[in-house]
Design a protein around this motif. Structure first.
Motif, PDB file in Angstrom:
ATOM      1  N   GLU A  16      50.984  35.632 109.369  1.00  0.00           N
ATOM      2  CA  GLU A  16      49.879  34.866 108.809  1.00  0.00           C
ATOM      3  C   GLU A  16      49.177  35.680 107.718  1.00  0.00           C
ATOM      4  O   GLU A  16      48.799  35.137 106.674  1.00  0.00           O
ATOM      5  N   LEU A  17      49.021  36.972 107.944  1.00  0.00           N
ATOM      6  CA  LEU A  17      48.420  37.852 106.939  1.00  0.00           C
ATOM      7  C   LEU A  17      49.225  37.833 105.644  1.00  0.00           C
ATOM      8  O   LEU A  17      48.678  37.626 104.560  1.00  0.00           O
ATOM      9  N   GLU A  18      50.541  38.012 105.769  1.00  0.00           N
ATOM     10  CA  GLU A  18      51.412  38.005 104.585  1.00  0.00           C
ATOM     11  C   GLU A  18      51.332  36.673 103.852  1.00  0.00           C
ATOM     12  O   GLU A  18      51.268  36.624 102.622  1.00  0.00           O
ATOM     13  N   SER A  19      51.330  35.589 104.594  1.00  0.00           N
ATOM     14  CA  SER A  19      51.285  34.261 104.002  1.00  0.00           C
ATOM     15  C   SER A  19      49.982  34.036 103.234  1.00  0.00           C
ATOM     16  O   SER A  19      50.002  33.592 102.078  1.00  0.00           O
ATOM     17  N   GLU A  20      48.847  34.350 103.856  1.00  0.00           N
ATOM     18  CA  GLU A  20      47.551  34.142 103.213  1.00  0.00           C
ATOM     19  C   GLU A  20      47.391  35.014 101.970  1.00  0.00           C
ATOM     20  O   GLU A  20      46.926  34.549 100.934  1.00  0.00           O
ATOM     21  N   VAL A  21      47.798  36.276 102.071  1.00  0.00           N
ATOM     22  CA  VAL A  21      47.635  37.190 100.939  1.00  0.00           C
ATOM     23  C   VAL A  21      48.554  36.791  99.788  1.00  0.00           C
ATOM     24  O   VAL A  21      48.145  36.799  98.623  1.00  0.00           O
ATOM     25  N   SER A  22      49.795  36.406 100.082  1.00  0.00           N
ATOM     26  CA  SER A  22      50.695  35.998  99.003  1.00  0.00           C
ATOM     27  C   SER A  22      50.231  34.685  98.366  1.00  0.00           C
ATOM     28  O   SER A  22      50.326  34.521  97.137  1.00  0.00           O
ATOM     29  N   ASP A  23      49.704  33.750  99.149  1.00  0.00           N
ATOM     30  CA  ASP A  23      49.147  32.506  98.589  1.00  0.00           C
ATOM     31  C   ASP A  23      47.959  32.803  97.687  1.00  0.00           C
ATOM     32  O   ASP A  23      47.820  32.228  96.600  1.00  0.00           O
ATOM     33  N   LEU A  24      47.086  33.717  98.117  1.00  0.00           N
ATOM     34  CA  LEU A  24      45.926  34.092  97.321  1.00  0.00           C
ATOM     35  C   LEU A  24      46.359  34.759  96.022  1.00  0.00           C
ATOM     36  O   LEU A  24      45.852  34.445  94.948  1.00  0.00           O
ATOM     37  N   LYS A  25      47.332  35.662  96.108  1.00  0.00           N
ATOM     38  CA  LYS A  25      47.834  36.354  94.912  1.00  0.00           C
ATOM     39  C   LYS A  25      48.410  35.331  93.919  1.00  0.00           C
ATOM     40  O   LYS A  25      48.155  35.407  92.720  1.00  0.00           O
ATOM     41  N   GLY A  76      37.741  42.177  86.518  1.00  0.00           N
ATOM     42  CA  GLY A  76      37.097  41.197  85.645  1.00  0.00           C
ATOM     43  C   GLY A  76      37.085  39.832  86.315  1.00  0.00           C
ATOM     44  O   GLY A  76      37.033  39.717  87.530  1.00  0.00           O
ATOM     45  N   ASN A  77      37.127  38.787  85.523  1.00  0.00           N
ATOM     46  CA  ASN A  77      37.185  37.405  86.037  1.00  0.00           C
ATOM     47  C   ASN A  77      36.189  37.166  87.174  1.00  0.00           C
ATOM     48  O   ASN A  77      36.552  36.766  88.271  1.00  0.00           O
ATOM     49  N   ASP A  78      34.920  37.410  86.892  1.00  0.00           N
ATOM     50  CA  ASP A  78      33.879  37.302  87.919  1.00  0.00           C
ATOM     51  C   ASP A  78      33.830  35.923  88.569  1.00  0.00           C
ATOM     52  O   ASP A  78      33.610  35.803  89.770  1.00  0.00           O
ATOM     53  N   HIS A  79      34.066  34.871  87.775  1.00  0.00           N
ATOM     54  CA  HIS A  79      33.998  33.512  88.336  1.00  0.00           C
ATOM     55  C   HIS A  79      35.119  33.281  89.352  1.00  0.00           C
ATOM     56  O   HIS A  79      34.915  32.626  90.372  1.00  0.00           O
ATOM     57  N   ILE A  80      36.295  33.841  89.110  1.00  0.00           N
ATOM     58  CA  ILE A  80      37.398  33.690  90.062  1.00  0.00           C
ATOM     59  C   ILE A  80      37.125  34.510  91.316  1.00  0.00           C
ATOM     60  O   ILE A  80      37.342  34.049  92.441  1.00  0.00           O
ATOM     61  N   ALA A  81      36.610  35.723  91.147  1.00  0.00           N
ATOM     62  CA  ALA A  81      36.268  36.567  92.294  1.00  0.00           C
ATOM     63  C   ALA A  81      35.197  35.899  93.150  1.00  0.00           C
ATOM     64  O   ALA A  81      35.261  35.936  94.386  1.00  0.00           O
ATOM     65  N   ARG A  82      34.229  35.259  92.502  1.00  0.00           N
ATOM     66  CA  ARG A  82      33.174  34.548  93.238  1.00  0.00           C
ATOM     67  C   ARG A  82      33.775  33.385  94.025  1.00  0.00           C
ATOM     68  O   ARG A  82      33.402  33.128  95.169  1.00  0.00           O
ATOM     69  N   GLU A  83      34.734  32.699  93.429  1.00  0.00           N
ATOM     70  CA  GLU A  83      35.412  31.589  94.108  1.00  0.00           C
ATOM     71  C   GLU A  83      36.150  32.090  95.351  1.00  0.00           C
ATOM     72  O   GLU A  83      36.099  31.464  96.408  1.00  0.00           O
ATOM     73  N   VAL A  84      36.824  33.235  95.232  1.00  0.00           N
ATOM     74  CA  VAL A  84      37.544  33.816  96.374  1.00  0.00           C
ATOM     75  C   VAL A  84      36.553  34.199  97.475  1.00  0.00           C
ATOM     76  O   VAL A  84      36.820  34.011  98.654  1.00  0.00           O
ATOM     77  N   GLY A  85      35.391  34.710  97.087  1.00  0.00           N
ATOM     78  CA  GLY A  85      34.372  35.088  98.069  1.00  0.00           C
ATOM     79  C   GLY A  85      33.850  33.920  98.880  1.00  0.00           C
ATOM     80  O   GLY A  85      33.355  34.113  99.991  1.00  0.00           O
ATOM     81  N   HIS A  86      33.967  32.707  98.361  1.00  0.00           N
ATOM     82  CA  HIS A  86      33.492  31.518  99.078  1.00  0.00           C
ATOM     83  C   HIS A  86      34.614  30.769  99.797  1.00  0.00           C
ATOM     84  O   HIS A  86      34.373  29.712 100.376  1.00  0.00           O
TER      85      HIS A  86
END
Length: 110
Positions: A16-25, A76-86
């Protein structure tokens, strides 16, 4: 100034860890974010003693489990990082987010 968002994922469920991290990447790359990782730490073996009562003495056999971890960095890409945080992640994942501000080389502090 550039912000670096460091993400650390931990779970006892490696698949599950591998799946979530690869999907996020994949999502980060599709959105054009500069992403480093995932970097894997060696699995950590945890042993937890189990006692039959609150009094010292009788004990069950220890409970053993493995914790797997991965790390990603978004530069960089603060807006994308903020999206990931939510984002909502499965309860089986422990997620830590650290934001670091990096100043350009030669920058003087006031």
């Amino acid at each position: 100034m550039t912000f670096v968002t460091k993400l650390r994922f931990q779970s006892g469920n490696r698949y599950e860890l591998e799946s979530e991290v690869s999907d996020l990447k994949s999502m980060l790359e599709r959105k054009g974010a500069e992403c480093k990782g995932p970097h894997a730490d060696p699995p950590e073996r945890i042993t937890v003693p189990q006692y039959k009562s609150l009094q010292p003495g009788d004990a069950f056999s220890a409970w053993d489990y493995t914790v797997y971890s991965r790390q990603l960095e978004i530069h960089g890409n603060d807006h994308i990082a903020r999206e990931v945080g939510h984002m909502d992640f499965p309860e089986s994942l422990h997620v830590e987010i650290e934001v670091e501000q990096q100043k350009p080389a030669g920058h003087l502090q006031k």
